[in-house]
Design a protein around this motif. Structure first.
Motif, short mmCIF file in Angstrom:
data_model
loop_
_atom_site.label_atom_id
_atom_site.label_comp_id
_atom_site.label_asym_id
_atom_site.label_seq_id
_atom_site.Cartn_x
_atom_site.Cartn_y
_atom_site.Cartn_z
N SER A 15 0.90 -1.14 0.24
CA SER A 15 -0.21 0.01 -0.09
C SER A 15 0.80 1.29 0.11
O SER A 15 1.98 1.23 0.49
N LEU A 16 0.41 2.22 -0.43
CA LEU A 16 0.91 3.35 -0.77
C LEU A 16 0.09 4.54 -0.59
O LEU A 16 -1.21 4.59 -1.18
N ARG A 17 0.61 5.49 0.36
CA ARG A 17 -0.08 6.95 0.16
C ARG A 17 0.56 8.01 -0.67
O ARG A 17 1.56 8.25 -0.57
N ILE A 18 -0.18 8.77 -1.69
CA ILE A 18 0.29 9.57 -2.35
C ILE A 18 -0.60 11.05 -2.48
O ILE A 18 -1.66 10.89 -2.37
N TYR A 19 0.25 12.26 -2.21
CA TYR A 19 -0.62 13.34 -2.16
C TYR A 19 -0.32 14.14 -3.51
O TYR A 19 0.93 14.32 -3.89
N LEU A 20 -1.47 14.70 -3.94
CA LEU A 20 -1.31 15.31 -5.25
C LEU A 20 -2.15 16.52 -5.54
O LEU A 20 -3.30 16.39 -5.01
N SER A 21 -1.78 17.62 -5.91
CA SER A 21 -2.64 18.76 -5.66
C SER A 21 -3.90 18.64 -6.69
O SER A 21 -3.81 18.19 -7.80
N ARG A 22 -5.13 19.45 -6.35
CA ARG A 22 -6.25 19.67 -7.28
C ARG A 22 -6.61 21.22 -7.64
O ARG A 22 -7.33 21.40 -8.10
N ASP A 23 -5.23 21.78 -7.03
CA ASP A 23 -5.38 23.08 -7.41
C ASP A 23 -5.41 23.50 -8.99
O ASP A 23 -4.84 22.86 -9.83
N ALA A 24 -6.25 24.55 -9.10
CA ALA A 24 -6.51 24.76 -10.66
C ALA A 24 -4.98 24.79 -11.49
O ALA A 24 -5.26 24.42 -12.52
N ALA A 25 -4.16 25.60 -10.78
CA ALA A 25 -2.95 25.63 -11.73
C ALA A 25 -2.20 24.36 -11.79
O ALA A 25 -1.50 23.92 -12.83
N ALA A 26 -2.33 23.39 -10.92
CA ALA A 26 -1.93 22.02 -10.83
C ALA A 26 -2.60 21.36 -11.91
O ALA A 26 -2.07 20.63 -12.81
N GLY A 44 -1.66 19.43 -15.90
CA GLY A 44 -1.77 17.79 -16.15
C GLY A 44 -1.90 17.21 -14.78
O GLY A 44 -1.75 15.90 -14.80
N ALA A 45 -2.26 17.68 -13.58
CA ALA A 45 -2.36 16.85 -12.30
C ALA A 45 -3.36 15.89 -12.51
O ALA A 45 -3.22 14.73 -11.97
N ASP A 46 -4.43 16.04 -13.26
CA ASP A 46 -5.55 15.07 -13.19
C ASP A 46 -5.10 13.94 -14.03
O ASP A 46 -5.37 12.72 -13.77
N ASP A 47 -4.44 14.03 -15.25
CA ASP A 47 -3.82 13.13 -15.93
C ASP A 47 -2.71 12.37 -15.07
O ASP A 47 -2.91 10.89 -15.19
N VAL A 48 -2.12 12.84 -14.26
CA VAL A 48 -0.97 12.09 -13.37
C VAL A 48 -1.72 11.35 -12.65
O VAL A 48 -1.33 10.22 -12.13
N ALA A 49 -2.78 11.92 -11.88
CA ALA A 49 -3.67 10.94 -10.95
C ALA A 49 -4.26 9.73 -11.58
O ALA A 49 -4.18 8.77 -10.92
N MET A 50 -4.85 9.89 -12.80
CA MET A 50 -5.37 8.80 -13.54
C MET A 50 -4.39 7.67 -13.70
O MET A 50 -4.18 6.58 -13.57
N ALA A 51 -3.09 8.37 -14.27
CA ALA A 51 -1.92 7.29 -14.56
C ALA A 51 -1.51 6.86 -13.19
O ALA A 51 -1.03 5.45 -13.29
N LEU A 52 -1.27 7.45 -11.99
CA LEU A 52 -0.84 6.88 -10.90
C LEU A 52 -1.90 5.68 -10.48
O LEU A 52 -1.39 4.67 -10.13
N LEU A 53 -3.02 5.87 -10.53
CA LEU A 53 -4.22 4.85 -10.22
C LEU A 53 -4.03 3.58 -11.34
O LEU A 53 -3.97 2.42 -10.64
N ALA A 54 -3.81 3.92 -12.23
CA ALA A 54 -3.68 2.84 -13.08
C ALA A 54 -2.42 2.01 -13.14
O ALA A 54 -2.40 0.81 -13.00
N ALA A 55 -1.09 2.79 -12.82
CA ALA A 55 0.21 2.10 -12.87
C ALA A 55 0.06 1.18 -11.10
O ALA A 55 0.69 0.11 -11.21
N ALA A 56 -0.55 1.83 -10.30
CA ALA A 56 -0.75 1.25 -9.16
C ALA A 56 -1.48 -0.08 -9.33
O ALA A 56 -0.96 -1.25 -8.49
N ARG A 57 -2.81 -0.13 -9.91
CA ARG A 57 -3.62 -1.46 -10.36
C ARG A 57 -2.66 -2.29 -10.75
O ARG A 57 -2.67 -3.63 -10.37
N ALA A 58 -1.84 -2.07 -11.95
CA ALA A 58 -0.88 -3.04 -12.64
C ALA A 58 -0.10 -3.61 -11.80
O ALA A 58 0.41 -4.73 -11.97
#
Lengths: 168, 523
Positions: free
Chosen positions: B7-18, B22-36
């Motif tokens: 298990s892993l806890r990761i923090y990633l901003s959802r601020d508009a500038a982030a 590309g912060a949302d794309d990074v979030a999706m990629a993190l979730l997918a990579a973790a699942r894999a």
């Protein structure tokens, strides 16, 4: 987990055709708010994509204002459209922080690529190009907003991709 | 919970500038990579730490604290996750976030939680010390709250720098059945984004500050007027207000007390002038955002004619700290009559753009060269505009100016909302002066002549100067016009537009001539 759930409106909403009955419902729902004019205008624009001329007398009657007063409010604020916008709206930030990072050249490039000037809608109704004065993305300048979605660190490549997106 | 095991806890901003980079794309990629990888990923979406050149910034929780990686693209996610699960080494690694020099140099009173907590969780806010200021305020009572705020030396963070305690005392002493608290979240100045970051990254601090203000002056209703260009902030504040009501902070019984206070979020409609407090009140009342003549002051005759406290986001957000830690703790830092901290925003053509909260007194040069790292383009800094579109342009010769209301005023500048926009040597200062006039003409509410007509004539005059038509005569005319606007306008829009115009003319006179002459001068 959906990150586009409630913030920023990543997908362009589809608008309803103008209906006096529907407008009446929206106005009735909001008229009891203190200073209800702006909330009503926002809600009408959210539903129809713009504030039709026909809405003005309805608002005036509901809020006990003159038509001239309501007209004055609609025309004062940059946000309220009196005509429908294009299917896509591309806004390019034109304020100082973005100017310092070359937004003027990018705006000119967008105008050339789309064949329209800032503030205009393409004749096929596909896209409206507008300046915006500050999206608060000043540290990742230059920036843009496409159909409500924020884009930072804009450069020629990213701009060209946005232009291709609105043309689809 | 940590970088070990499955298990892993990761923090990633959802601020508009982030999100904009590309912060949302990074979030999706993190979730997918973790699942894999069969890893259970606890992804916490925070606000931004303010190191915007490193966004999207990924922070991995480890037994020795959060480890920062950035700026992260989708292409980096796989190797980053492997690093997080392994020994942590990665080209984008910056070490422990809390130990990063940029963060360590700051004095974070207002932004202490921003980027740290989940802005949607009232429990997380409470767990990080939230609502302690409100508890103190409930114990102190109205008069003592006002005294504490007055003693702290807090001044309005919207630009004018008026003492907050005096404003609150005036409303507290006014007699009326209904009083209001209005938060001016119409942060429209280019180069500023502190309000947006607070509303997106720590919205409960604003609710807490406004609620304390309500207790202090006896107001039961508050409005937050947020500009429409900030859809993420509107969503975050709206959600936080609902959560605060559900959590018993807002509503009929604030924190279980006998006091009632509630907040409504309202959206502006793209008019810059509505950042002026009386225009904002007109807009809230449902009218054109036209400036009111003062007096009467909003403290006596404000929203719907009732006594009203109207303050900026950062002013309200400073209040919980003052109540929790005491006025002295706040007043002990700063310089001269500028007490406490200022969240400074570095923007434009700057290498390290972001939010830097520090005590007043740091010099402009330290901010731009040292903290900001100079220009993003690597070219020489030519001009910096401080305080938004109505702020002065300063050359490097004025880089010794300390960040302090009076020090800036002494040099014909203003701090405004704490925004600094950096320009490199390619900037055309006559163009910037013209833009200031044009912006004023576009955004003028039209009520007073100097602003409405003066700005249009200013654009025309600058065009003649740039075309080489009677430059001496037209520069004299421009000075005269600026003096008329400065002393004759009803509000700061017309009154302050002369700052960028006259400073550009004063410090960069070589740009005010025909284009050919400018080019020769540059060579």
């Amino acid at each position: 987990m959906d990150f586009h759930d409630d913030e920023g409106g990543a997908n362009r909403p589809s608008y309803e055709p103008w209906s006096e009955a529907r407008a009446g419902e929206i106005i009735a729902e909001l008229r009891s708010l203190d200073g209800a004019t702006l909330p009503i205008l926002h809600a009408l624009q959210e539903s129809f994509g713009y504030v039709p001329e026909d809405a003005v007398p309805l608002i005036a009657a509901a809020l006990n204002l003159s038509r001239a007063e309501v007209h004055g409010v609609v025309t004062f604020y940059h946000d309220f459209r009196r005509e429908p916008a294009g299917r896509h709206v591309l806004k390019i930030c034109s304020a100082e922080a973005c100017q310092a990072m070359g937004c003027q050249d990018l705006a000119a490039r967008a105008e050339r690529a789309l064949g329209i000037a800032m503030g205009e809608t393409s004749r096929d109704g596909q896209v409206t190009l507008e300046p915006v004065y500050c999206l608060g993305l000043c540290a990742v300048a230059p920036s843009a907003m496409i159909d409500g979605r924020m884009v930072g660190r804009l450069d020629e490549t990213r701009l060209d991709a946005l232009v291709a997106e609105v043309r689809r | 919970m940590s970088g070990s095991g499955n298990s892993l806890r990761i923090y990633l901003s959802r601020d508009a500038a982030a999100v904009a980079v590309g912060a949302d794309d990074v979030a999706m990629a993190l979730l997918a990579a973790a699942r894999a990888r069969g890893v259970e990923l606890d992804l916490v979406r925070t606000g931004s730490r303010g190191m915007l050149w490193l966004e999207p910034l990924v922070e991995v929780a480890t037994p020795s604290g959060r480890i920062a990686y950035g700026p992260v693209t989708v292409a980096d996610v796989a190797s980053l996750l492997d690093a997080a699960l392994g020994d942590g080494h990665h080209p984008l690694r910056h070490g422990a976030t809390a130990e990063m020099a940029w963060l360590k140099r700051q004095t974070r009173f207002t932004f202490a939680r921003c980027g740290v907590i989940d802005p949607r969780s009232i429990d997380d806010y409470r767990a990080h010390g939230g609502f302690k200021g409100l508890e103190t305020a409930l114990a102190l009572g109205a008069d003592a709250i006002v005294e504490e705020v007055a003693k702290s030396g807090l001044r309005g963070r919207g630009g004018a720098g008026f003492p907050t305690g005096i404003k609150w005392r005036t409303v507290a002493q006014a007699k009326a059945a209904q009083k209001y608290i209005v938060c001016n979240a119409d942060e429209g100045d280019s180069g500023t984004f502190a309000d947006r970051m607070i509303m997106e990254g720590d919205p409960f601090i604003l609710i807490e500050g406004m609620t304390i203000a309500g207790l202090a002056v006896g107001a039961t209703k508050g409005f937050i007027y947020i500009r429409s260009e900030y859809p993420h902030a509107i969503a975050a504040m709206t959600a936080a207000v609902v959560a605060a009501r559900r959590g018993g902070v807002l509503g009929g019984s604030v924190g279980g007390s006998s006091h009632a206070f509630d907040i409504e979020v309202r959206t502006g409609a793209g008019a810059y002038v509505c950042g002026e407090e009386t225009s904002l009140l007109e807009s809230l009342e449902g009218r054109r955002g036209q400036v009111r003549a003062k007096p009467p002051l909003p403290a006596h005759h404000g929203l719907f004619g009732q006594p009203t406290v109207i303050n900026n986001v950062l002013s309200f957000a400073a209040v919980p700290f003052i109540l929790e830690e005491g006025a002295k703790a706040y007043a002990d830092v700063g310089m001269g009559r500028s007490r406490g901290t200022m969240p400074i925003q570095l923007a434009g053509n700057v290498r390290h753009g972001g939010l830097f909260e520090t005590a007043f007194g740091v010099t402009l040069g330290e901010l731009v060269d040292d903290i900001g790292g100079g220009t993003a383009s690597g070219r020489a800094v030519r001009a910096v505009q401080v305080g938004g579109p109505l702020g002065a342009y300063f050359p490097q010769a004025l880089f010794d100016t300390p960040f302090d209301y009076e020090a800036f005023a002494a040099r014909d500048g203003l701090i405004g909302h704490g925004g600094i926009v950096v320009f490199d040597d390619r900037v055309d200062m006559a163009h910037q002066a013209r833009f200031a006039m044009e912006f004023c003409s576009l955004e003028s509410c039209g009520k007073c002549t100097p602003c409405r007509i003066g700005s249009t004539r200013g654009v025309e005059t600058l065009d003649r100067i740039r075309a080489g038509i009677d430059p001496a005569g037209n520069v004299a005319l421009l000075r005269d016009l600026c003096a008329t606007m400065k002393f004759g306008s009803l509000c700061a829009l017309g009154g302050f537009t002369p700052y960028p115009v006259m400073s550009a003319l004063k410090y960069f006179p070589e740009d005010f001539g025909p284009a050919a002459a400018r080019l020769q001068a540059a060579e």
